[in-house]
Design a protein around this motif. Structure first.
Motif, PDB file in Angstrom:
ATOM      1  N   ARG A  23       0.828  -1.157   0.011  1.00 25.48           N
ATOM      2  CA  ARG A  23       0.074  -0.054   0.153  1.00 25.48           C
ATOM      3  C   ARG A  23       0.765   1.231   0.009  1.00 25.48           C
ATOM      4  NH1 ARG A  23      -4.608   0.449   3.664  1.00 25.48           N
ATOM      5  NH2 ARG A  23      -5.496   1.626   1.627  1.00 25.48           N
ATOM      6  N   PRO A  24       1.489   1.478  -1.009  1.00 24.17           N
ATOM      7  CA  PRO A  24       2.493   2.698  -1.239  1.00 24.17           C
ATOM      8  C   PRO A  24       1.797   4.111  -0.665  1.00 24.17           C
ATOM      9  CG  PRO A  24       2.331   1.626  -3.261  1.00 24.17           C
ATOM     10  CD  PRO A  24       1.363   1.175  -2.269  1.00 24.17           C
ATOM     11  N   ALA A  25       0.596   4.226  -0.536  1.00 28.48           N
ATOM     12  CA  ALA A  25       0.103   5.615   0.045  1.00 28.48           C
ATOM     13  C   ALA A  25       0.189   5.653   1.408  1.00 28.48           C
ATOM     14  CB  ALA A  25      -1.715   5.468  -0.096  1.00 28.48           C
ATOM     15  N   MET A  26       0.661   4.528   2.282  1.00 26.48           N
ATOM     16  CA  MET A  26       1.129   4.554   3.519  1.00 26.48           C
ATOM     17  C   MET A  26       2.338   5.296   3.680  1.00 26.48           C
ATOM     18  SD  MET A  26       0.201   0.720   4.857  1.00 26.48           S
ATOM     19  CE  MET A  26       1.066   1.055   6.430  1.00 26.48           C
ATOM     20  N   LEU A  27       3.405   5.171   2.613  1.00 26.61           N
ATOM     21  CA  LEU A  27       4.492   5.888   2.489  1.00 26.61           C
ATOM     22  C   LEU A  27       4.255   7.262   2.744  1.00 26.61           C
ATOM     23  CD1 LEU A  27       6.221   3.841  -0.132  1.00 26.61           C
ATOM     24  CD2 LEU A  27       6.779   3.480   2.425  1.00 26.61           C
ATOM     25  N   THR A  28       3.506   7.843   2.202  1.00 29.57           N
ATOM     26  CA  THR A  28       3.229   9.309   2.407  1.00 29.57           C
ATOM     27  C   THR A  28       2.774   9.695   3.854  1.00 29.57           C
ATOM     28  OG1 THR A  28       2.601   9.520   0.193  1.00 29.57           O
ATOM     29  CG2 THR A  28       1.904  11.292   1.628  1.00 29.57           C
ATOM     30  N   ARG A  29       1.855   8.705   4.386  1.00 28.85           N
ATOM     31  CA  ARG A  29       1.353   8.899   5.843  1.00 28.85           C
ATOM     32  C   ARG A  29       2.685   8.730   6.883  1.00 28.85           C
ATOM     33  NH1 ARG A  29      -2.469   5.226   6.523  1.00 28.85           N
ATOM     34  NH2 ARG A  29      -1.307   4.149   7.966  1.00 28.85           N
ATOM     35  N   LEU A  30       3.264   7.509   6.592  1.00 28.99           N
ATOM     36  CA  LEU A  30       4.407   7.227   7.459  1.00 28.99           C
ATOM     37  C   LEU A  30       5.781   8.080   7.659  1.00 28.99           C
ATOM     38  CD1 LEU A  30       4.528   3.474   7.055  1.00 28.99           C
ATOM     39  CD2 LEU A  30       3.749   4.597   8.908  1.00 28.99           C
ATOM     40  N   TYR A  31       5.977   8.689   6.336  1.00 25.42           N
ATOM     41  CA  TYR A  31       7.157   9.301   6.095  1.00 25.42           C
ATOM     42  C   TYR A  31       7.101  10.778   5.574  1.00 25.42           C
ATOM     43  CZ  TYR A  31       8.927   4.635   6.624  1.00 25.42           C
ATOM     44  OH  TYR A  31       9.103   3.546   7.342  1.00 25.42           O
ATOM     45  N   ALA A  32       5.961  11.382   5.357  1.00 21.30           N
ATOM     46  CA  ALA A  32       5.663  12.576   4.857  1.00 21.30           C
ATOM     47  C   ALA A  32       6.347  12.743   3.469  1.00 21.30           C
ATOM     48  CB  ALA A  32       5.739  13.889   5.769  1.00 21.30           C
ATOM     49  N   THR A  33       6.359  11.732   2.583  1.00 22.61           N
ATOM     50  CA  THR A  33       7.035  12.141   1.324  1.00 22.61           C
ATOM     51  C   THR A  33       6.054  12.019   0.252  1.00 22.61           C
ATOM     52  OG1 THR A  33       8.849  10.844   2.224  1.00 22.61           O
ATOM     53  CG2 THR A  33       8.534  11.045  -0.165  1.00 22.61           C
ATOM     54  N   ASP A  34       6.170  12.786  -0.700  1.00 21.35           N
ATOM     55  CA  ASP A  34       5.300  13.083  -1.727  1.00 21.35           C
ATOM     56  C   ASP A  34       5.458  11.858  -2.729  1.00 21.35           C
ATOM     57  OD1 ASP A  34       5.292  14.824  -4.906  1.00 21.35           O
ATOM     58  OD2 ASP A  34       3.566  14.465  -3.719  1.00 21.35           O
ATOM     59  N   ALA A  35       4.563  11.315  -3.301  1.00 19.04           N
ATOM     60  CA  ALA A  35       4.604  10.394  -4.018  1.00 19.04           C
ATOM     61  C   ALA A  35       5.308  10.525  -5.561  1.00 19.04           C
ATOM     62  CB  ALA A  35       3.353   9.868  -4.466  1.00 19.04           C
ATOM     63  N   GLN A  36       5.660  11.803  -5.805  1.00 12.31           N
ATOM     64  CA  GLN A  36       6.361  12.144  -7.109  1.00 12.31           C
ATOM     65  C   GLN A  36       7.990  12.213  -6.765  1.00 12.31           C
ATOM     66  OE1 GLN A  36       4.413  11.582  -9.760  1.00 12.31           O
ATOM     67  NE2 GLN A  36       2.840  11.494  -8.622  1.00 12.31           N
ATOM     68  N   SER A  37       8.329  12.157  -5.626  1.00  9.82           N
ATOM     69  CA  SER A  37       9.599  12.584  -5.274  1.00  9.82           C
ATOM     70  C   SER A  37      10.335  11.087  -5.396  1.00  9.82           C
ATOM     71  CB  SER A  37       9.661  12.741  -3.747  1.00  9.82           C
ATOM     72  OG  SER A  37      10.918  12.688  -3.201  1.00  9.82           O
ATOM     73  N   PRO A  38      11.669  11.299  -5.860  1.00 10.34           N
ATOM     74  CA  PRO A  38      12.394  10.180  -6.138  1.00 10.34           C
ATOM     75  C   PRO A  38      12.929   9.411  -4.785  1.00 10.34           C
ATOM     76  CG  PRO A  38      13.373  12.080  -7.095  1.00 10.34           C
ATOM     77  CD  PRO A  38      12.366  12.647  -6.491  1.00 10.34           C
ATOM     78  N   THR A  39      12.610  10.266  -3.701  1.00 10.36           N
ATOM     79  CA  THR A  39      12.743   9.785  -2.429  1.00 10.36           C
ATOM     80  C   THR A  39      11.708   8.429  -2.191  1.00 10.36           C
ATOM     81  OG1 THR A  39      13.744  11.559  -1.625  1.00 10.36           O
ATOM     82  CG2 THR A  39      12.988  10.046   0.244  1.00 10.36           C
ATOM     83  N   PHE A  40      10.578   8.792  -2.797  1.00  6.08           N
ATOM     84  CA  PHE A  40       9.429   8.065  -2.569  1.00  6.08           C
ATOM     85  C   PHE A  40       9.704   6.419  -3.047  1.00  6.08           C
ATOM     86  CE2 PHE A  40       5.316   6.021  -3.641  1.00  6.08           C
ATOM     87  CZ  PHE A  40       4.398   6.465  -2.668  1.00  6.08           C
ATOM     88  N   LEU A  41      10.358   6.530  -3.994  1.00  5.23           N
ATOM     89  CA  LEU A  41      10.902   5.184  -4.700  1.00  5.23           C
ATOM     90  C   LEU A  41      11.701   4.520  -3.816  1.00  5.23           C
ATOM     91  CD1 LEU A  41      11.151   3.109  -6.961  1.00  5.23           C
ATOM     92  CD2 LEU A  41      12.835   4.414  -8.194  1.00  5.23           C
TER      93      LEU A  41
END
Length: 119
Positions: A23-41
């Motif tokens: 559930r990649p959307a959790m990454l935004t919630r857990l780490y406050a990272t935008d889905a378009q950011s290379p950090t998200f990958l």
């Protein structure tokens, strides 16, 4: 029985970040990272590694033959994060993760001790 409980607690500690792989959307919630950011990958890949650690912990709960390798993997995961967190000045946004890993240290100590002590 203590071994199995400790391993399952360690699996639970690694479960939320592991679920972020599915559930990649959790990454935004857990780490406050935008889905378009290379950090998200990178964080998505990190979640896949948490799937490995979580799986090893569950496996070790039921198969004593895997406990040494699983304890090394869990120790690297938890201790490296705590070390890096401390080195980074203990960022408040990551405090919950640090507390979870700190809470897991007694269980980690149990499983490492039991995995590497002579039978």
């Amino acid at each position: 029985m203590l071994d199995r409980i400790a391993w399952l607690i360690l699996a639970l500690i690694h479960l939320a970040p592991a679920l972020a792989f599915f559930r990649p959307a959790m990454l935004t919630r857990l780490y406050a990272t935008d889905a378009q950011s290379p950090t998200f990958l990178l964080l998505h890949h990190r979640a896949a590694l948490f799937v490995v650690v979580c799986t090893l912990c569950v496996w070790a709960a039921f198969d004593p033959g895997t406990r040494r390798a699983a304890s090394v993997a869990a120790a690297i995961s938890m201790l490296s994060f705590l070390w890096l967190y401390w080195q980074a000045g203990s960022p408040p946004s990551l405090r919950t993760i640090a507390f979870a890993d700190l809470a897991g240290l007694p269980f980690l100590a149990i499983v490492v001790w039991r995995a590497f002590s002579p039978a």
